[in-house]
Scaffold this active site. Structure first.
Site, short mmCIF file in Angstrom:
data_model
loop_
_atom_site.label_atom_id
_atom_site.label_comp_id
_atom_site.label_asym_id
_atom_site.label_seq_id
_atom_site.Cartn_x
_atom_site.Cartn_y
_atom_site.Cartn_z
N ARG A 55 7.94 13.45 -18.51
CA ARG A 55 6.68 12.74 -18.27
C ARG A 55 6.28 12.65 -16.81
O ARG A 55 5.13 12.90 -16.44
CB ARG A 55 6.78 11.29 -18.81
N THR A 56 7.23 12.28 -15.95
CA THR A 56 6.86 12.03 -14.56
C THR A 56 6.34 13.30 -13.91
O THR A 56 5.28 13.32 -13.28
CB THR A 56 8.07 11.46 -13.78
N LYS A 85 22.73 26.66 -1.05
CA LYS A 85 23.27 27.09 0.25
C LYS A 85 23.70 25.91 1.13
O LYS A 85 24.08 26.11 2.28
CB LYS A 85 22.21 27.90 1.00
N ARG A 106 11.77 13.47 -7.24
CA ARG A 106 12.77 12.71 -7.99
C ARG A 106 14.12 13.23 -7.56
O ARG A 106 14.32 14.44 -7.41
CB ARG A 106 12.59 12.90 -9.50
N HIS A 134 11.51 3.28 -9.47
CA HIS A 134 10.64 4.27 -10.10
C HIS A 134 9.22 3.72 -9.98
O HIS A 134 8.59 3.33 -10.97
CB HIS A 134 11.07 4.45 -11.57
N1 CP Z 1 9.53 7.70 -18.01
C1 CP Z 1 10.05 8.74 -17.33
O1 CP Z 1 10.37 8.64 -16.12
O2 CP Z 1 10.20 9.86 -18.08
P1 CP Z 1 10.78 11.25 -17.56
O3 CP Z 1 12.23 11.01 -17.19
O4 CP Z 1 10.62 12.20 -18.70
O5 CP Z 1 10.02 11.65 -16.34
#
Ligand code: CP
Length: 309
Positions: A55-56, A85, A106, A134
């Site tokens: 999703r993110t 590397k 991320r 998050h």
């Molecule tokens: N909610 C969320 O962060 O989903 P993903 O890990 O799929 O990005």
């Protein structure tokens, strides 16, 4: 008028004020109602995922493209010079930020986004750093709550499941603390809210209580925020014992308030029975779709000075 988020790093929800959160939510509403297909024309945004995501990453990249911008990046940090590397994160960020107008990442390590912000020449947006924060998930959660409740103020919100490692829960409680909400924490003792967050709530005199089952509080709630109880953190006998207290099914929603919405950052495993999907309370798939509008709002504000203000 200047936009306070212009060129700002978005690393932790605690870096944002109440008025900045309100600005992002109102901008998301505006963009959902009136799409802007050229707002990020000629902007290049780096999308760097060192950890798995559905999703993110996809909602973020959709957000950029639907605003007329373009995306560079990778979805597997293992296949970069950092992964193969031994290049440092600091050097990687310095180089990638020189190619782009914003840097979305991320990373599995807590603090990675903060470190990146110290080496990036463009705004860094944290898409999740380990079990820490998050913040963009929180923005879409706030937008979904506002959209369904008409306000963020004074709501009764329960958090269920893995409250210890759940970075979405940590960020959302910090944000909703600014809006006089009351919290109910429902988790097995091994997955209780971290002490530092409990101390923060006490210092701010935020109302909260701790419970061992959903059914004891569900009829009082405006928002029920479910998360996954991670099976791997328990032996199988213990897991089967605790599981029933932290799994939601439709029969538990018979006497709830009509405005209740069930949210979940997803992915769900088995903590929300599929019979909940058919009830008017389920909102987790619309919530995931709202990720596009919330991330569009953030990008619009961080990358353009006038939009939204
Ligand atoms: N909610 C969320 O962060 O989903 P993903 O890990 O799929 O990005």
């Amino acid at each position: 008028m200047n936009n306070p988020l212009y060129q700002k790093h978005i690393v932790s929800i605690a870096d944002l004020s109440r008025s900045e959160l309100e600005l992002i939510v109102s901008t998301a509403s505006k963009l959902k109602a009136s799409p802007q297909v050229e707002l990020l024309k000629n902007k290049v945004v780096a999308s760097c995922f060192f950890e798995a995501s559905t999703r993110t990453r996809l909602s973020f990249e959709t957000a950029v493209q639907r605003l007329g911008g373009s995306v560079i990046g990778f979805d597997d940090g293992g296949n970069t010079s950092l992964g193969k590397k031994g290049e440092t994160l600091a050097d990687s960020v310095q180089v990638i930020s020189s190619y782009s107008d914003a840097f979305f990442m991320r990373h599995p390590q807590e603090g990675a986004a903060r470190l990146a912000s110290e080496f990036s020449s463009v705004p860094v947006i944290n898409g999740g750093d380990g079990s820490n924060q998050h913040p963009t998930q929180t923005l879409l959660d706030l937008f979904s709550i506002y959209e369904t409740q008409g306000s963020l103020e004074g709501l009764k919100v329960a958090f269920v499941g893995d409250l210890k490692y759940g970075r979405t829960v940590h960020s959302l409680t910090q944000a909703l603390s600014l809006f006089d909400c009351e919290f109910y924490f429902i988790a097995p003792p091994a997955l209780a809210m971290p002490d530092y967050l409990i101390e923060e709530l006490k210092e701010k005199q935020i109302r909260f209580s701790i419970h061992q089952s959903i059914e004891t509080v569900v009829n009082e709630l405006d928002v029920l925020y479910m998360t996954r109880v991670q099976r791997e953190r328990f032996d199988e006998t213990e897991y089967q014992h605790i599981k029933s207290s932290f799994v939601l099914n439709a029969s538990m929603l018979g006497r709830v308030k009509s405005n209740l919405k069930v949210l979940h950052p997803l992915p769900r495993i088995d903590e929300i029975d599929s019979d909940v999907d058919e009830t008017p309370y389920a909102y987790y798939f619309q919530q995931a779709q709202n990720g596009v509008y919330a991330r569009q709002a953030l990008l619009a504000l961080v990358l353009t000075n006038q939009y939204g203000v």
